[in-house]
Design a protein around this motif. Structure first.
Motif, PDB file in Angstrom:
ATOM      1  N   CYS A  28       0.838  -1.208   0.000  1.00 34.96           N
ATOM      2  CA  CYS A  28       0.000   0.000   0.000  1.00 34.96           C
ATOM      3  C   CYS A  28       0.868   1.251   0.000  1.00 34.96           C
ATOM      4  O   CYS A  28       0.611   2.193  -0.755  1.00 34.96           O
ATOM      5  CB  CYS A  28      -0.923   0.015   1.218  1.00 34.96           C
ATOM      6  N   ALA A  29       1.875   1.275   0.829  1.00 34.96           N
ATOM      7  CA  ALA A  29       2.774   2.434   0.899  1.00 34.96           C
ATOM      8  C   ALA A  29       3.474   2.648  -0.443  1.00 34.96           C
ATOM      9  O   ALA A  29       3.630   3.785  -0.891  1.00 34.96           O
ATOM     10  CB  ALA A  29       3.791   2.245   2.016  1.00 34.96           C
ATOM     11  N   SER A  30       3.862   1.573  -1.090  1.00 34.13           N
ATOM     12  CA  SER A  30       4.519   1.679  -2.395  1.00 34.13           C
ATOM     13  C   SER A  30       3.581   2.243  -3.456  1.00 34.13           C
ATOM     14  O   SER A  30       4.004   3.041  -4.294  1.00 34.13           O
ATOM     15  CB  SER A  30       5.013   0.307  -2.857  1.00 34.13           C
ATOM     16  N   LEU A  31       2.338   1.809  -3.409  1.00 32.49           N
ATOM     17  CA  LEU A  31       1.375   2.291  -4.402  1.00 32.49           C
ATOM     18  C   LEU A  31       1.057   3.774  -4.231  1.00 32.49           C
ATOM     19  O   LEU A  31       0.665   4.434  -5.191  1.00 32.49           O
ATOM     20  CB  LEU A  31       0.087   1.467  -4.319  1.00 32.49           C
ATOM     21  N   LEU A  32       1.223   4.282  -3.032  1.00 32.19           N
ATOM     22  CA  LEU A  32       0.852   5.677  -2.762  1.00 32.19           C
ATOM     23  C   LEU A  32       2.032   6.640  -2.625  1.00 32.19           C
ATOM     24  O   LEU A  32       1.839   7.851  -2.614  1.00 32.19           O
ATOM     25  CB  LEU A  32       0.000   5.750  -1.486  1.00 32.19           C
ATOM     26  N   ALA A  33       3.238   6.106  -2.502  1.00 33.35           N
ATOM     27  CA  ALA A  33       4.405   6.971  -2.321  1.00 33.35           C
ATOM     28  C   ALA A  33       4.561   7.909  -3.511  1.00 33.35           C
ATOM     29  O   ALA A  33       4.329   7.534  -4.658  1.00 33.35           O
ATOM     30  CB  ALA A  33       5.658   6.128  -2.141  1.00 33.35           C
ATOM     31  N   MET A  54      -6.271  -4.340   5.125  1.00 28.17           N
ATOM     32  CA  MET A  54      -5.171  -4.229   4.159  1.00 28.17           C
ATOM     33  C   MET A  54      -5.559  -4.885   2.825  1.00 28.17           C
ATOM     34  O   MET A  54      -5.246  -4.363   1.762  1.00 28.17           O
ATOM     35  CB  MET A  54      -3.896  -4.864   4.709  1.00 28.17           C
ATOM     36  N   ILE A  55      -6.221  -6.011   2.899  1.00 24.52           N
ATOM     37  CA  ILE A  55      -6.658  -6.694   1.672  1.00 24.52           C
ATOM     38  C   ILE A  55      -7.615  -5.795   0.895  1.00 24.52           C
ATOM     39  O   ILE A  55      -7.471  -5.626  -0.325  1.00 24.52           O
ATOM     40  CB  ILE A  55      -7.303  -8.060   2.008  1.00 24.52           C
ATOM     41  N   GLN A  56      -8.565  -5.192   1.588  1.00 25.71           N
ATOM     42  CA  GLN A  56      -9.517  -4.288   0.927  1.00 25.71           C
ATOM     43  C   GLN A  56      -8.822  -3.043   0.379  1.00 25.71           C
ATOM     44  O   GLN A  56      -9.159  -2.566  -0.706  1.00 25.71           O
ATOM     45  CB  GLN A  56     -10.635  -3.898   1.890  1.00 25.71           C
ATOM     46  N   GLU A  57      -7.866  -2.523   1.103  1.00 23.47           N
ATOM     47  CA  GLU A  57      -7.138  -1.336   0.653  1.00 23.47           C
ATOM     48  C   GLU A  57      -6.349  -1.625  -0.623  1.00 23.47           C
ATOM     49  O   GLU A  57      -6.360  -0.821  -1.551  1.00 23.47           O
ATOM     50  CB  GLU A  57      -6.201  -0.843   1.767  1.00 23.47           C
ATOM     51  N   ILE A  58      -5.699  -2.765  -0.677  1.00 24.19           N
ATOM     52  CA  ILE A  58      -4.951  -3.114  -1.889  1.00 24.19           C
ATOM     53  C   ILE A  58      -5.897  -3.320  -3.056  1.00 24.19           C
ATOM     54  O   ILE A  58      -5.625  -2.883  -4.175  1.00 24.19           O
ATOM     55  CB  ILE A  58      -4.055  -4.343  -1.661  1.00 24.19           C
ATOM     56  N   LYS A  59      -7.027  -3.947  -2.811  1.00 22.08           N
ATOM     57  CA  LYS A  59      -8.025  -4.129  -3.868  1.00 22.08           C
ATOM     58  C   LYS A  59      -8.462  -2.765  -4.412  1.00 22.08           C
ATOM     59  O   LYS A  59      -8.538  -2.560  -5.622  1.00 22.08           O
ATOM     60  CB  LYS A  59      -9.228  -4.910  -3.332  1.00 22.08           C
ATOM     61  N   SER A  60      -8.721  -1.837  -3.523  1.00 24.60           N
ATOM     62  CA  SER A  60      -9.139  -0.491  -3.916  1.00 24.60           C
ATOM     63  C   SER A  60      -8.022   0.253  -4.651  1.00 24.60           C
ATOM     64  O   SER A  60      -8.260   0.865  -5.701  1.00 24.60           O
ATOM     65  CB  SER A  60      -9.557   0.281  -2.667  1.00 24.60           C
ATOM     66  N   LEU A  61      -6.811   0.210  -4.106  1.00 22.91           N
ATOM     67  CA  LEU A  61      -5.680   0.908  -4.745  1.00 22.91           C
ATOM     68  C   LEU A  61      -5.344   0.309  -6.104  1.00 22.91           C
ATOM     69  O   LEU A  61      -4.987   1.031  -7.038  1.00 22.91           O
ATOM     70  CB  LEU A  61      -4.451   0.867  -3.832  1.00 22.91           C
ATOM     71  N   GLN A  62      -5.452  -1.006  -6.193  1.00 24.94           N
ATOM     72  CA  GLN A  62      -5.181  -1.676  -7.459  1.00 24.94           C
ATOM     73  C   GLN A  62      -6.124  -1.156  -8.538  1.00 24.94           C
ATOM     74  O   GLN A  62      -5.696  -0.877  -9.655  1.00 24.94           O
ATOM     75  CB  GLN A  62      -5.340  -3.186  -7.260  1.00 24.94           C
ATOM     76  N   CYS A  67      -3.386  -0.846 -11.714  1.00 23.75           N
ATOM     77  CA  CYS A  67      -2.252  -1.771 -11.738  1.00 23.75           C
ATOM     78  C   CYS A  67      -2.754  -3.150 -11.301  1.00 23.75           C
ATOM     79  O   CYS A  67      -3.783  -3.269 -10.646  1.00 23.75           O
ATOM     80  CB  CYS A  67      -1.123  -1.290 -10.831  1.00 23.75           C
ATOM     81  N   PHE A  68      -2.039  -4.155 -11.688  1.00 21.42           N
ATOM     82  CA  PHE A  68      -2.459  -5.519 -11.383  1.00 21.42           C
ATOM     83  C   PHE A  68      -1.442  -6.156 -10.449  1.00 21.42           C
ATOM     84  O   PHE A  68      -0.306  -6.399 -10.839  1.00 21.42           O
ATOM     85  CB  PHE A  68      -2.589  -6.340 -12.668  1.00 21.42           C
ATOM     86  N   LEU A  69      -1.851  -6.386  -9.227  1.00 20.13           N
ATOM     87  CA  LEU A  69      -1.012  -7.116  -8.279  1.00 20.13           C
ATOM     88  C   LEU A  69      -1.603  -8.487  -7.972  1.00 20.13           C
ATOM     89  O   LEU A  69      -0.901  -9.478  -7.983  1.00 20.13           O
ATOM     90  CB  LEU A  69      -0.863  -6.328  -6.973  1.00 20.13           C
TER      91      LEU A  69
END
Length: 142
Positions: A28-33, A54-62, A67-69
């Protein structure tokens, strides 16, 4: 499984769950830095967030960052890990069906479940580390 082996594996499993959670926070920090806030600053934003969040946050940020993680199947697997983690952390020693020992041996099926969940956590910890390596992280080394 002997009681001493159970507790050794149990401690290792909880450690891997913590590592998974921390590595997801790093993603998450990497996606937002950005130029305004570094990876370290962003990481602090997630200091107290639990695994499910954290799982939901990554889903949202993705979706937001296009980006596809993780695939939908991988998100399902992460949710299964979250459920297993919640069992081992919050429920395994309480309630009607809980871990008990007889003559120093863990009652079935908990020894096998523990080993299977530990192996899964180890595999997922490595997968998440690899996902992080795929991101362009500008983390200072000092």
């Amino acid at each position: 499984m002997k009681q001493t082996d159970f507790y050794k594996n149990y401690c290792e499993l909880i450690t891997y769950y913590q590592c998974i959670e921390d590595h997801l926070k790093g993603l998450c920090a990497s996606l937002l830095a950005d130029e305004d806030r570094s990876w370290f600053d962003r990481l602090a934003d997630y200091e107290s967030d639990p695994l499910g969040k954290m799982i939901q946050e990554i889903k949202s940020l993705q979706a937001k960052k296009d980006c596809f993680l993780f695939s939908p199947e991988e998100f399902e697997a992460l949710n299964t890990i979250r459920q297993s983690r919640n069992f081992w952390v919050h429920q395994c020693f309480i309630g009607y069906s809980h871990v008990t020992f007889r003559n120093g041996i863990v009652r079935a099926p908990y020894g096998g479940k523990l080993v299977a969940d530990l192996n899964e956590a180890i595999d997922w910890d490595l997968k998440i580390i690899e996902k992080g390596r795929s991101l362009d992280q500008s983390v200072p080394t000092t």
